[in-house]
Design a protein around this motif. Structure first.
Motif, PDB file in Angstrom:
ATOM      1  N   VAL A   9      -2.852  23.974 -19.183  1.00 21.79           N
ATOM      2  CA  VAL A   9      -2.250  22.987 -18.292  1.00 21.79           C
ATOM      3  C   VAL A   9      -3.348  22.118 -17.692  1.00 21.79           C
ATOM      4  N   PHE A  10      -3.151  20.809 -17.751  1.00 22.38           N
ATOM      5  CA  PHE A  10      -4.063  19.844 -17.129  1.00 22.38           C
ATOM      6  C   PHE A  10      -3.764  19.845 -15.631  1.00 22.38           C
ATOM      7  N   SER A  11      -4.573  20.559 -14.863  1.00 23.80           N
ATOM      8  CA  SER A  11      -4.285  20.834 -13.459  1.00 23.80           C
ATOM      9  C   SER A  11      -4.670  19.672 -12.558  1.00 23.80           C
ATOM     10  N   VAL A  12      -4.306  19.781 -11.287  1.00 23.34           N
ATOM     11  CA  VAL A  12      -4.711  18.770 -10.317  1.00 23.34           C
ATOM     12  C   VAL A  12      -6.226  18.705 -10.220  1.00 23.34           C
ATOM     13  N   ARG A  13      -6.899  19.848 -10.322  1.00 25.57           N
ATOM     14  CA  ARG A  13      -8.363  19.851 -10.312  1.00 25.57           C
ATOM     15  C   ARG A  13      -8.929  19.161 -11.554  1.00 25.57           C
ATOM     16  N   ASN A  14      -8.324  19.407 -12.707  1.00 23.51           N
ATOM     17  CA  ASN A  14      -8.762  18.714 -13.925  1.00 23.51           C
ATOM     18  C   ASN A  14      -8.681  17.207 -13.757  1.00 23.51           C
ATOM     19  N   ALA A  15      -7.576  16.734 -13.176  1.00 15.41           N
ATOM     20  CA  ALA A  15      -7.384  15.296 -12.990  1.00 15.41           C
ATOM     21  C   ALA A  15      -8.407  14.730 -12.003  1.00 15.41           C
ATOM     22  N   LEU A  16      -8.646  15.446 -10.908  1.00 15.92           N
ATOM     23  CA  LEU A  16      -9.605  14.959  -9.919  1.00 15.92           C
ATOM     24  C   LEU A  16     -11.015  14.924 -10.495  1.00 15.92           C
ATOM     25  N   TYR A  52     -11.239  11.829 -12.901  1.00 16.30           N
ATOM     26  CA  TYR A  52     -11.178  10.475 -12.353  1.00 16.30           C
ATOM     27  C   TYR A  52     -12.003  10.284 -11.084  1.00 16.30           C
ATOM     28  N   PHE A  53     -12.774  11.282 -10.693  1.00 18.77           N
ATOM     29  CA  PHE A  53     -13.446  11.225  -9.395  1.00 18.77           C
ATOM     30  C   PHE A  53     -14.346  10.000  -9.239  1.00 18.77           C
ATOM     31  N   ASP A  54     -14.958   9.548 -10.309  1.00 13.43           N
ATOM     32  CA  ASP A  54     -15.879   8.411 -10.229  1.00 13.43           C
ATOM     33  C   ASP A  54     -15.191   7.059 -10.324  1.00 13.43           C
ATOM     34  N   LYS A  55     -13.870   7.044 -10.401  1.00 14.00           N
ATOM     35  CA  LYS A  55     -13.141   5.781 -10.440  1.00 14.00           C
ATOM     36  C   LYS A  55     -13.168   5.110  -9.059  1.00 14.00           C
ATOM     37  N   ASP A  56     -12.692   3.864  -9.037  1.00 11.46           N
ATOM     38  CA  ASP A  56     -12.798   3.026  -7.839  1.00 11.46           C
ATOM     39  C   ASP A  56     -11.642   3.270  -6.869  1.00 11.46           C
ATOM     40  N   PHE A  57     -11.568   4.478  -6.326  1.00 11.59           N
ATOM     41  CA  PHE A  57     -10.615   4.778  -5.266  1.00 11.59           C
ATOM     42  C   PHE A  57     -11.333   5.627  -4.228  1.00 11.59           C
ATOM     43  N   HIS A  58     -10.740   5.724  -3.025  1.00 11.84           N
ATOM     44  CA  HIS A  58     -11.382   6.550  -2.002  1.00 11.84           C
ATOM     45  C   HIS A  58     -10.422   7.521  -1.321  1.00 11.84           C
ATOM     46  N   PHE A  59      -9.134   7.287  -1.473  1.00 16.88           N
ATOM     47  CA  PHE A  59      -8.128   8.176  -0.891  1.00 16.88           C
ATOM     48  C   PHE A  59      -7.158   8.596  -1.984  1.00 16.88           C
ATOM     49  N   VAL A  60      -6.815   9.874  -2.011  1.00 16.46           N
ATOM     50  CA  VAL A  60      -5.867  10.388  -2.993  1.00 16.46           C
ATOM     51  C   VAL A  60      -4.588  10.818  -2.285  1.00 16.46           C
ATOM     52  N   LEU A  61      -3.467  10.364  -2.818  1.00 17.76           N
ATOM     53  CA  LEU A  61      -2.139  10.772  -2.371  1.00 17.76           C
ATOM     54  C   LEU A  61      -1.486  11.569  -3.496  1.00 17.76           C
ATOM     55  N   LEU A  62      -0.761  12.622  -3.162  1.00 19.56           N
ATOM     56  CA  LEU A  62      -0.136  13.477  -4.163  1.00 19.56           C
ATOM     57  C   LEU A  62       1.366  13.263  -4.166  1.00 19.56           C
ATOM     58  N   ALA A  63       1.934  13.120  -5.362  1.00 18.66           N
ATOM     59  CA  ALA A  63       3.375  12.893  -5.505  1.00 18.66           C
ATOM     60  C   ALA A  63       3.993  13.983  -6.370  1.00 18.66           C
ATOM     61  N   ALA A  64       5.183  14.432  -5.967  1.00 14.39           N
ATOM     62  CA  ALA A  64       5.954  15.432  -6.718  1.00 14.39           C
ATOM     63  C   ALA A  64       5.170  16.723  -6.922  1.00 14.39           C
ATOM     64  N   VAL A  65       4.508  17.197  -5.872  1.00 11.56           N
ATOM     65  CA  VAL A  65       3.660  18.383  -5.975  1.00 11.56           C
ATOM     66  C   VAL A  65       4.192  19.508  -5.088  1.00 11.56           C
ATOM     67  N   ASN A  66       3.588  20.692  -5.219  1.00  7.95           N
ATOM     68  CA  ASN A  66       3.927  21.815  -4.358  1.00  7.95           C
ATOM     69  C   ASN A  66       2.737  22.174  -3.473  1.00  7.95           C
ATOM     70  N   ALA A  67       2.908  23.172  -2.622  1.00  3.78           N
ATOM     71  CA  ALA A  67       1.863  23.550  -1.673  1.00  3.78           C
ATOM     72  C   ALA A  67       0.599  24.034  -2.388  1.00  3.78           C
ATOM     73  N   GLU A  68       0.772  24.681  -3.524  1.00  3.13           N
ATOM     74  CA  GLU A  68      -0.383  25.162  -4.286  1.00  3.13           C
ATOM     75  C   GLU A  68      -1.237  24.001  -4.779  1.00  3.13           C
ATOM     76  N   ASP A  69      -0.588  22.946  -5.262  1.00  6.38           N
ATOM     77  CA  ASP A  69      -1.318  21.754  -5.715  1.00  6.38           C
ATOM     78  C   ASP A  69      -2.049  21.097  -4.545  1.00  6.38           C
ATOM     79  N   ARG A  70      -1.387  21.015  -3.401  1.00  3.52           N
ATOM     80  CA  ARG A  70      -2.013  20.403  -2.221  1.00  3.52           C
ATOM     81  C   ARG A  70      -3.261  21.173  -1.808  1.00  3.52           C
TER      82      ARG A  70
END
Length: 345
Positions: free
Chosen positions: A96-103, A106-124
């Motif tokens: 499974v491509f996890s939330v950590r895998n995604a972060l 993409y961590f070096d991309k041009d953003f500074h704040f991450v918002l989570l959509a359609a997630v559970n407490a474990e992902d948060r």
């Protein structure tokens, strides 16, 4: 962060054109996807081509863009949660491509704040742990449960918005309303958010929310506003946002000088050129409100530069200059006031 030959480390000491940092990334959990793609959108109309109005992603983006002139000019979206082939089809065919895998991806991309959509407490929680490890950028969470607040307490890089209404996106509204303003020019407390309903908390309840490191949306003196401007550690958001701004802009300024100058000599004159890049950034930080003034209105910062004779033979051989350092006093902001008066009869 982008590739760079320059690294800046800033420690916050207590009681002691540039890059902005307001672009948000909406990271959505999508188990039916076949891959994760990072895209940037300049409007809701363009985003709607990939994410319909009923999706959690669209609702987050709508809350961001609804903040009017304060909103960023673009948002980024990427997904996680899908399965992918690992190459080892016998023992572990899919992962499974996890939330950590995604972060991490993409961590070096041009953003500074991450918002989570359609997630559970474990992902948060996993996202919160990731940013705490990185000590850079922020994850912004909407949490409805008091019990869940406690697991984020103490984390510098997590902004927690306590809000019980499932159909509102105060985390996204917060970023849309404040994050894109000049860093240092604004505190995150007392801010009005469009599309968010203020909650009628008792004083003790609100104090407990703040003690847990979360903020809320309330009404004070007839005005709907954010109740605090802190991360889950209790540190003020504008302090850490300002720290990130100084770090990134010094790195960018010095990297630009190294890349656009035919040669910066390993001499005191060359070191002075690098020092001037730091001074330029700190002067802008003062103008923006990150750095405090002294009694005469002058910025309270200092820059130290070691000379060539103070460098080691190894550093001269490898062309490494580690003789620059700086410090500054944070301007801060007024969040509460205690006033004494007298009545004369």
């Amino acid at each position: 962060m982008p590739l760079s030959d320059v690294k800046v480390k800033i420690d916050i000491l207590k009681p002691t054109t540039l890059v902005g940092l307001g672009i948000p990334l909406i990271l959505v959990k999508n188990t039916s996807a076949t891959e994760s793609v990072y895209r940037e959108y300049g409007s809701l109309e363009s985003l709607k081509q990939n994410y319909g109005e009923s999706t959690a992603t669209y609702k987050k983006a709508a809350a961001i863009f609804a903040q009017g002139d304060n909103a960023p000019n673009k948002v980024a979206v990427a997904s996680f949660g899908h399965e992918f082939e690992t190459g080892d089809t016998e023992e572990n065919p899919k992962q499974v491509f996890s939330v950590r895998n995604a972060l991490e991806e993409y961590f070096d991309k041009d953003f500074h704040f991450v918002l989570l959509a359609a997630v559970n407490a474990e992902d948060r929680l996993e996202a919160s742990k990731f940013f705490e490890e990185k000590s850079y950028k922020f994850v912004v969470l909407k949490v409805a449960s008091y019990e869940e607040l406690e697991q984020y307490t103490g984390k510098d890089r997590t902004i927690v918005f306590h809000h019980p209404l499932v159909d509102e996106e105060p985390d996204a509204a917060l970023i849309g309303a404040i994050a894109n303003k000049p860093v240092g020019s604004v505190t995150w407390k007392f801010k009005s958010l469009i599309g968010v309903t203020p909650q009628d908390y008792k004083v003790d309840t609100l104090e407990n929310i703040h003690k847990a490191g979360a903020i809320a949306f309330v009404t004070k003196a007839g005005r709907n506003q954010t109740s605090e401007g802190i991360t889950a550690s209790g540190e003020f958001i504008d302090v850490l946002h300002g720290k990130d701004w100084v770090k990134l802009n010094i790195e960018t300024s010095i990297q630009t000088a190294l890349s656009t100058t035919d040669k910066i000599p390993y001499t005191n004159e060359g070191f002075a050129l690098l020092e001037s890049q730091i001074i330029n950034v700190l002067e802008t930080a003062f103008t923006n409100g990150i750095i405090a003034p002294d009694e005469d209105g002058q910025p309270v910062y200092s820059v130290q530069s070691k000379g060539r004779s103070e460098m080691t033979d190894e550093n001269r051989k490898n062309r490494v200059y580690d003789g620059l350092s700086f410090r500054f006093e944070l301007a801060g902001a007024v969040h509460t006031a205690e006033i004494t008066g007298e009545i004369i009869i």
